[in-house]
Design an enzyme around this catalytic site. Structure first.
Site, short mmCIF file in Angstrom:
data_model
loop_
_atom_site.label_atom_id
_atom_site.label_comp_id
_atom_site.label_asym_id
_atom_site.label_seq_id
_atom_site.Cartn_x
_atom_site.Cartn_y
_atom_site.Cartn_z
N SER A 187 32.05 147.58 127.40
CA SER A 187 30.94 147.32 126.48
C SER A 187 31.25 146.28 125.39
O SER A 187 30.32 145.77 124.76
CB SER A 187 30.49 148.62 125.81
N LYS B 211 29.42 143.10 125.81
CA LYS B 211 28.01 142.96 125.42
C LYS B 211 27.86 141.99 124.24
O LYS B 211 26.87 141.28 124.12
CB LYS B 211 27.43 144.33 125.04
N TYR C 75 25.96 142.16 135.04
CA TYR C 75 26.47 143.03 133.96
C TYR C 75 27.81 143.68 134.36
O TYR C 75 28.75 143.71 133.57
CB TYR C 75 25.39 144.08 133.66
N TYR D 99 27.28 153.18 119.08
CA TYR D 99 26.28 154.10 119.62
C TYR D 99 25.98 155.23 118.64
O TYR D 99 25.79 154.97 117.46
CB TYR D 99 26.75 154.65 120.99
N VAL E 167 34.26 151.84 126.88
CA VAL E 167 34.83 153.01 127.56
C VAL E 167 36.21 152.75 128.17
O VAL E 167 36.89 153.69 128.55
CB VAL E 167 33.91 153.59 128.66
O1 DON Z 1 27.93 150.28 131.80
C1 DON Z 1 28.87 151.04 131.65
O2 DON Z 1 28.73 152.25 131.68
C2 DON Z 1 30.23 150.42 131.40
N1 DON Z 1 30.41 149.24 132.19
C3 DON Z 1 30.40 150.06 129.96
C4 DON Z 1 30.04 151.19 129.02
C5 DON Z 1 30.82 151.18 127.76
O3 DON Z 1 31.86 150.57 127.63
C6 DON Z 1 30.30 152.06 126.68
N2 DON Z 1 31.22 152.11 125.55
N3 DON Z 1 31.62 152.94 124.85
#
Ligand code: DON
Length: 308
Positions: free
Chosen positions: A67, A70, A191, A243, A261
């Site tokens: 994330s 992003k 993405y 978040y 994550v």
């Molecule tokens: O889209 C997803 O679920 C992962 N590629 C990225 C999510 C993420 O890193 C959320 N962060 N805390």
């Protein structure tokens, strides 16, 4: 109050302090490849505006941006579209988990902000290029230009997310229903590729530095973004970057930041420095426990909170 003259000692202390807290988290496993990370890893790196660099702990272990990408995808879109990159997004904190679908139903498919999954998928779909590879190349290109080295997609992580990303595809299909994007499969593919871009903590701190300097990289003087766009990115990181833990982070750290994550967090101290932390053990809200502990330590020792 300590100063940046102590930087190395400070980072060593931050890592020592955070190693304990790493035990309280768990690595993400909904992307199978991420489940292989060692939860005990803890690393940190700092780049200051005047060119100081320091790193400590497991700072050389590479991770995927997930994330955190992003932020750079939004920057890549802002490079070509300016503030129009945010069209159709209210830019409000969601108060929900990063992959939540609930507000898409309430708000006719419009994501709350570009830093939750739905918003980021929409941003990726709007990047210049025809194929998902071309769209993701806008993000890797922006990062490679700053670093002066190629930033690559981690193919295993990309394929692992692509094979299991039903929830993100649900978000994309929901937005397709409301006409916000054309091709949900291609949007998710772009993405997933950007999420799988790989680097280590010193590189992440380096690529975040332009955000500390109004959009211009202070070391090369290369203008990555116009100041208004850089300000918008920082405002979004401050209000939406962690978040449904963003309020707690504002109280304990008080900096614009973006978590992932994979266990990465990028934090920006406007006018001073950028800080990258890594610790794959996550808390219940999907943010690195060691990363949050290290940033709280750094903000406390150096007096970094934006709120005084
Ligand atoms: O889209 C997803 O679920 C992962 N590629 C990225 C999510 C993420 O890193 C959320 N962060 N805390």
């Amino acid at each position: 109050m300590r100063t940046v003259d102590d930087l190395q000692a400070l980072l060593d202390e931050a890592c020592r302090w955070a190693r304990e807290s790493a035990r309280t988290g768990k690595v993400a496993d909904y992307i199978p490849e991420l489940a292989k990370a060692d939860p005990a890893l803890v690393g940190i790196a700092v780049h200051t505006m005047d060119g100081r660099v320091a790193a400590s702990g497991d700072s050389e272990t590479p991770f995927t941006l997930q994330s955190v990408s992003k932020v750079f995808a939004l920057a890549a879109l802002m490079k070509v579209a300016g503030m129009k990159a945010l069209a159709g997004m209210p830019c409000e904190p969601s108060g929900d988990a990063f992959h939540s679908i609930v507000r898409l139903e309430e708000e006719r498919g419009h994501p709350r902000n570009p830093l939750i999954n739905a918003g980021a998928i929409l941003v990726s779909s709007r990047l210049p290029g025809i194929s998902p590879e071309e769209k993701a190349a806008n993000v890797s290109g922006l990062l490679s230009d700053i670093l002066g080295a190629d930033v690559q997609v981690d193919d295993r992580v990309y394929r692992s997310e692509s094979a299991t990303g039903y929830r993100n595809r649900a978000l994309a299909n929901y937005m397709r229903h409301f006409g916000l994007l054309d091709d949900p499969r291609a949007a998710c593919d772009a993405y997933f590729r950007q999420c799988a871009l790989r680097m280590d903590a010193p590189a992440l701190a380096r690529v975040g530095l332009f955000l500390a300097n109004g959009g211009t990289d202070p070391l090369s003087q290369h203008a990555v973004l116009p100041p208004a766009c850089a300000r918008a990115v920082l405002a979004l990181m401050t209000t939406c970057g962690l978040y449904d833990q963003v309020g707690e982070f504002a109280l304990s750290v008080g900096l614009p930041a973006k978590s992932a994550v994979s266990g990465a967090i990028l934090a920006v101290v406007p006018g001073r420095m950028s800080i990258a932390t890594y610790g794959p053990a996550l808390g219940l809200k999907g943010n690195s426990v060691a990363g949050m502990a290290m940033l709280e330590f750094m903000a406390g020792e150096l007096g970094l909170s934006l709120f005084g």
